[in-house]
Design a protein around this motif. Structure first.
Motif, PDB file in Angstrom:
ATOM      1  N   ALA A  28      -8.634  -3.445  -2.680  1.00  0.00           N
ATOM      2  CA  ALA A  28      -7.492  -3.135  -3.542  1.00  0.00           C
ATOM      3  C   ALA A  28      -6.403  -2.466  -2.719  1.00  0.00           C
ATOM      4  CB  ALA A  28      -7.924  -2.218  -4.681  1.00  0.00           C
ATOM      5  N   MET A  29      -5.184  -2.969  -2.839  1.00  0.00           N
ATOM      6  CA  MET A  29      -4.037  -2.405  -2.132  1.00  0.00           C
ATOM      7  C   MET A  29      -3.089  -1.783  -3.155  1.00  0.00           C
ATOM      8  SD  MET A  29      -4.983  -3.292   0.936  1.00  0.00           S
ATOM      9  CE  MET A  29      -3.572  -2.509   1.716  1.00  0.00           C
ATOM     10  N   LEU A  30      -2.985  -0.449  -3.139  1.00  0.00           N
ATOM     11  CA  LEU A  30      -2.026   0.258  -3.997  1.00  0.00           C
ATOM     12  C   LEU A  30      -0.793   0.532  -3.153  1.00  0.00           C
ATOM     13  CD1 LEU A  30      -4.699   0.569  -5.573  1.00  0.00           C
ATOM     14  CD2 LEU A  30      -3.942   2.857  -6.241  1.00  0.00           C
ATOM     15  N   ASP A  31       0.285  -0.241  -3.379  1.00  0.00           N
ATOM     16  CA  ASP A  31       1.392  -0.234  -2.423  1.00  0.00           C
ATOM     17  C   ASP A  31       2.649  -0.800  -3.087  1.00  0.00           C
ATOM     18  OD1 ASP A  31       2.833  -0.515   0.208  1.00  0.00           O
ATOM     19  OD2 ASP A  31       0.840  -0.114   1.006  1.00  0.00           O
ATOM     20  N   THR A  32       3.486  -1.491  -2.302  1.00  0.00           N
ATOM     21  CA  THR A  32       4.757  -2.024  -2.809  1.00  0.00           C
ATOM     22  C   THR A  32       4.639  -3.467  -3.275  1.00  0.00           C
ATOM     23  OG1 THR A  32       5.500  -2.832  -0.637  1.00  0.00           O
ATOM     24  CG2 THR A  32       6.039  -0.545  -1.197  1.00  0.00           C
TER      25      THR A  32
ATOM     26  N   THR B 278     -12.076   5.381  -1.322  1.00  0.00           N
ATOM     27  CA  THR B 278     -10.624   5.327  -1.166  1.00  0.00           C
ATOM     28  C   THR B 278     -10.260   5.747   0.252  1.00  0.00           C
ATOM     29  OG1 THR B 278     -10.210   5.808  -3.498  1.00  0.00           O
ATOM     30  CG2 THR B 278      -8.412   6.239  -1.965  1.00  0.00           C
ATOM     31  N   SER B 279      -9.469   4.910   0.902  1.00  0.00           N
ATOM     32  CA  SER B 279      -8.963   5.186   2.248  1.00  0.00           C
ATOM     33  C   SER B 279      -7.490   5.562   2.132  1.00  0.00           C
ATOM     34  CB  SER B 279      -9.142   3.933   3.116  1.00  0.00           C
ATOM     35  OG  SER B 279      -8.516   4.069   4.369  1.00  0.00           O
TER      36      SER B 279
ATOM     37  N   SER C  34      -1.805   3.639   1.206  1.00  0.00           N
ATOM     38  CA  SER C  34      -0.914   4.125   2.263  1.00  0.00           C
ATOM     39  C   SER C  34       0.285   4.825   1.628  1.00  0.00           C
ATOM     40  CB  SER C  34      -0.462   2.961   3.150  1.00  0.00           C
ATOM     41  OG  SER C  34      -1.523   2.500   3.948  1.00  0.00           O
ATOM     42  N   VAL C  35      -0.021   5.834   0.837  1.00  0.00           N
ATOM     43  CA  VAL C  35       0.974   6.581   0.061  1.00  0.00           C
ATOM     44  C   VAL C  35       0.575   8.043   0.131  1.00  0.00           C
ATOM     45  CG1 VAL C  35       1.953   6.922  -2.252  1.00  0.00           C
ATOM     46  CG2 VAL C  35       1.308   4.627  -1.519  1.00  0.00           C
TER      47      VAL C  35
ATOM     48  N   SER D 106       0.597   4.818   7.446  1.00  0.00           N
ATOM     49  CA  SER D 106       0.473   3.687   6.512  1.00  0.00           C
ATOM     50  C   SER D 106      -0.148   2.478   7.189  1.00  0.00           C
ATOM     51  CB  SER D 106       1.849   3.290   5.968  1.00  0.00           C
ATOM     52  OG  SER D 106       2.298   4.194   5.005  1.00  0.00           O
ATOM     53  N   MET D 107      -0.010   2.373   8.507  1.00  0.00           N
ATOM     54  CA  MET D 107      -0.584   1.251   9.253  1.00  0.00           C
ATOM     55  C   MET D 107      -2.027   1.552   9.675  1.00  0.00           C
ATOM     56  SD  MET D 107       2.774   1.117   9.256  1.00  0.00           S
ATOM     57  CE  MET D 107       2.603   0.233   7.700  1.00  0.00           C
ATOM     58  N   SER D 108      -2.321   2.824   9.981  1.00  0.00           N
ATOM     59  CA  SER D 108      -3.694   3.168  10.379  1.00  0.00           C
ATOM     60  C   SER D 108      -4.640   3.126   9.186  1.00  0.00           C
ATOM     61  CB  SER D 108      -3.737   4.545  11.053  1.00  0.00           C
ATOM     62  OG  SER D 108      -3.204   5.558  10.232  1.00  0.00           O
TER      63      SER D 108
END
Length: 630
Positions: free
Chosen positions: A30-34, A194-195, A166-167, A424-426
């Motif tokens: 799951a990607m919580l992002d834009t 969660t990462s 990445s937030v 956000s990239m790591s």
């Protein structure tokens, strides 16, 4: 040797040919992002079957957005106000950030990916066969708490395996006041790790903003590739700076001016301000067609708005990262910058040109980049944060074609892949690694997966990062080793409730985190030092000696019959005792407990030691750290 693009995975010793499981395609990240750019080659679903049966989610499809068997679900959340300019009311990504993180974690293989020929190679995510579920929570004006919590709830209900976020907040918040910490607690209760990105507010101490003990907090490290941008002056001297400069200037040389000499006096600026090239401070008439030297690292937008051909920026900040700019640009250290300034003052018609960037090897890598947020943990100083470091500098991955390389006005470059930097990239590197570990160990808890990543990480050097473990946590990701860690430090909801009660939380605040009717009592009031964490941190005021006693339990996931011996590394000022110093196992799943007693003399430097449990096959390493005097 040719450097491959997604050099990041190869640099971690994680080649595409690494051993994989047949169930990787059942893993849902799951990607919580834009949002996501679904047409990207990284998200093609060729060869994918239907989504796994456990998937319960949906796709908010529309005329301009559809899912496939790679992107199996997508939703967007907007609880506050109207959309900003450029925002799209669908899961489609108009920023680029979400597409970049999703392809880093789980994108497919794309050959000959590059940014205008820079970093050419095969782009890929950590788990290319896994599925992606998209939860668009961030817009041009940020990410709201209500949307973050709603997305967590949906991701949990939808049946995802790993959540990548990445937030982060602008400043540290206590656990009960932090929507990401609360969402991550709920995901942990439901067996989902969660990462999180650590934050981009380094290198000052206590700048980390994602630090809940039930989530994985990821710092940003370098890889062994960097980008160099040369500036050639009219006297044929060449100076090296850093940037990701895709532009090739057609003419040989251009007039070179100093920002302090070309102020926009009509707008009330003088050279003391225009030297920094801040917004509207440059005289367009004098800057038009020139390369302008500025005394501050900026996004380059002011120079572009003043019709500059290019810009050279001299600054002490961020010497270890190359940024993208909307015009030809190079970021110089002060020594090179002063040489260029001297040249401007030495001739009546100074000229220069900026060359396209080239790739260079960074032989010092890996180290934590300057912008990566540091510990100590601002809320619970006795829990080491960040947990781990992953590649986060100059990473090439998928991008949205609904924006440009920089997203700044005047930038006309629309690209399928972009090179950017940040925690956000790591974070998605760690998310992909966690998904890889889960594909081998589908029954493991979030804490077990996190423990596996931390205890197998490659140790990093305090010589390159003097804040040591408070910069890099347990070390640099090693996904191959993490799949088979030997022992794990496991923990579950009850353990974290005991920890929160021991922190003095009231029932009200506890329930804000847990979302249930948990209460604190004498029976479940434990100390932070007994939370079964895979690292050991001490906190104390300066100039004193302290002793801490930690209780830990490890679970055997390596060889059924095995004997582990404790190997302790302790610098001067740190005394470490482990009892018992030998752990014997007779079966898989067997647990053994031990006690670590640490005595630290708090002084001027971080004291960084370690405990390694070694059975000759597996080495299970935990950092032991005490802070420098505050």
């Amino acid at each position: 040797m040719k450097l491959l693009t997604t050099r990041s995975w190869d640099f971690m010793g994680f080649p595409q040919a690494v051993q994989r499981t047949t169930v990787e395609s059942d893993i849902i990240v799951a990607m919580l992002d834009t949002g996501i750019w679904p047409e990207s080659a990284s998200f093609i679903d060729d060869g994918f079957g239907p989504p796994p049966n456990k998937w319960k989610g949906t796709c908010q499809s529309s005329a301009n957005f559809t899912c496939n068997n790679k992107i199996i679900g997508a939703k967007f959340y907007r609880s506050e106000g109207n959309l900003g300019q450029g925002d799209i009311a669908s899961p489609r990504d108009s920023e680029g950030h979400g597409s970049h993180t999703a392809s880093t974690a789980a994108g497919g293989l794309v050959s000959d990916a590059s940014l205008f020929g820079l970093a050419t190679g095969t782009a890929r995510g950590g788990v290319p066969s896994s599925r992606i579920a998209v939860y668009k929570i961030c817009w041009s004006d940020g990410c709201s708490s209500a949307d973050i919590l709603a997305a967590f709830d949906d991701a949990i209900a939808d049946g995802v395996d790993i959540i990548s976020v990445s937030v982060g907040g602008f400043s540290p918040s206590d656990y009960f006041d932090d929507p990401i910490a609360i969402g991550a607690f709920h995901s942990m209760k439901n067996g989902i790790l969660t990462s999180n990105s650590a934050g981009n507010s380094g290198p000052d101490p206590e700048t980390i903003t994602n630090f809940s003990p039930w989530s994985l907090s990821v710092a940003a490290g370098t890889i062994d590739r960097k980008f160099v941008t040369k500036v050639q002056l009219g006297n044929n001297e060449v100076y090296e700076g850093s940037s990701v400069n895709t532009f090739e200037l057609e003419d040989d040389m251009y007039p070179l001016v100093y920002g302090g000499d070309v102020p926009n006096t009509k707008a009330g600026f003088d050279g003391s301000i225009s030297r920094y090239c801040i917004s509207n401070s440059l005289d367009v008439t004098l800057v038009n067609g020139t390369i302008v030297l500025c005394d501050l690292l900026s996004d380059g937008e002011t120079a572009l708005a003043a019709d500059a051909i290019g810009t050279v920026m001299q600054d002490v900040d961020f010497p270890d990262v190359a940024f993208v700019f909307p015009l030809p640009a190079s970021h110089m250290n002060l020594n090179n910058g002063s040489q260029i300034s001297d040249y401007i003052n030495s001739t009546s018609k100074p000229t220069a040109t900026i060359l396209k960037s080239i790739e260079s090897k960074d032989s010092l890598a890996p180290y934590v980049v300057s912008f990566s947020s540091r510990g100590p943990n601002p809320i619970t100083r006795d829990i080491l944060k960040p947990d781990i470091t992953g590649p986060g500098v100059d990473i090439l991955a998928a991008w949205s074609q609904g924006t440009t390389v920089t997203g700044l006005e005047g930038d006309k470059r629309v690209v399928p892949y972009n090179i950017i930097s940040g925690t956000s990239m790591s974070c998605p590197h760690a998310s992909g690694a966690a998904a890889y570990v889960k594909s081998f160990n589908p029954g493991w808890s979030p804490a077990a997966i996190k423990s596996a990543l931390m205890t197998t990480a490659s140790p990093m050097s305090a010589a390159l990062n003097t804040d040591a473990d408070y910069a890099y946590g347990s070390g640099y990701l090693d996904p191959v080793k993490a799949a088979k860690p030997g022992l794990v430090y496991d923990a579950g909801e009850a353990d974290y409730v005991i920890f929160l009660c021991g922190q003095g939380y009231s029932t009200k605040f506890l329930q804000l985190v847990t979302g249930d009717n948990s209460t604190c009592s004498a029976a479940n009031n434990g100390t932070v030092w007994d939370l079964n964490y895979p690292s050991f941190a001490l906190s104390a005021k300066s100039g004193i000696s302290i002793t801490r006693v930690f209780h830990r339990t490890v679970t055997n996931v390596g060889s059924p019959v095995s004997t582990y011996k404790a190997i302790v590394m302790a610098p001067t000022g740190l005394q470490i005792q482990v009892e018992p110093s030998v752990l014997s196992f007779k079966s898989l799943g067997q647990k053994q407990s031990f006690v670590v007693t640490v005595e630290a003399a708090i002084g001027d430097t971080v004291l960084s030691g370690s405990l390694v449990w070694d059975d000759g096959v597996y080495q299970v390493r935990s950092p032991i750290v005490a802070p420098a005097s505050s």
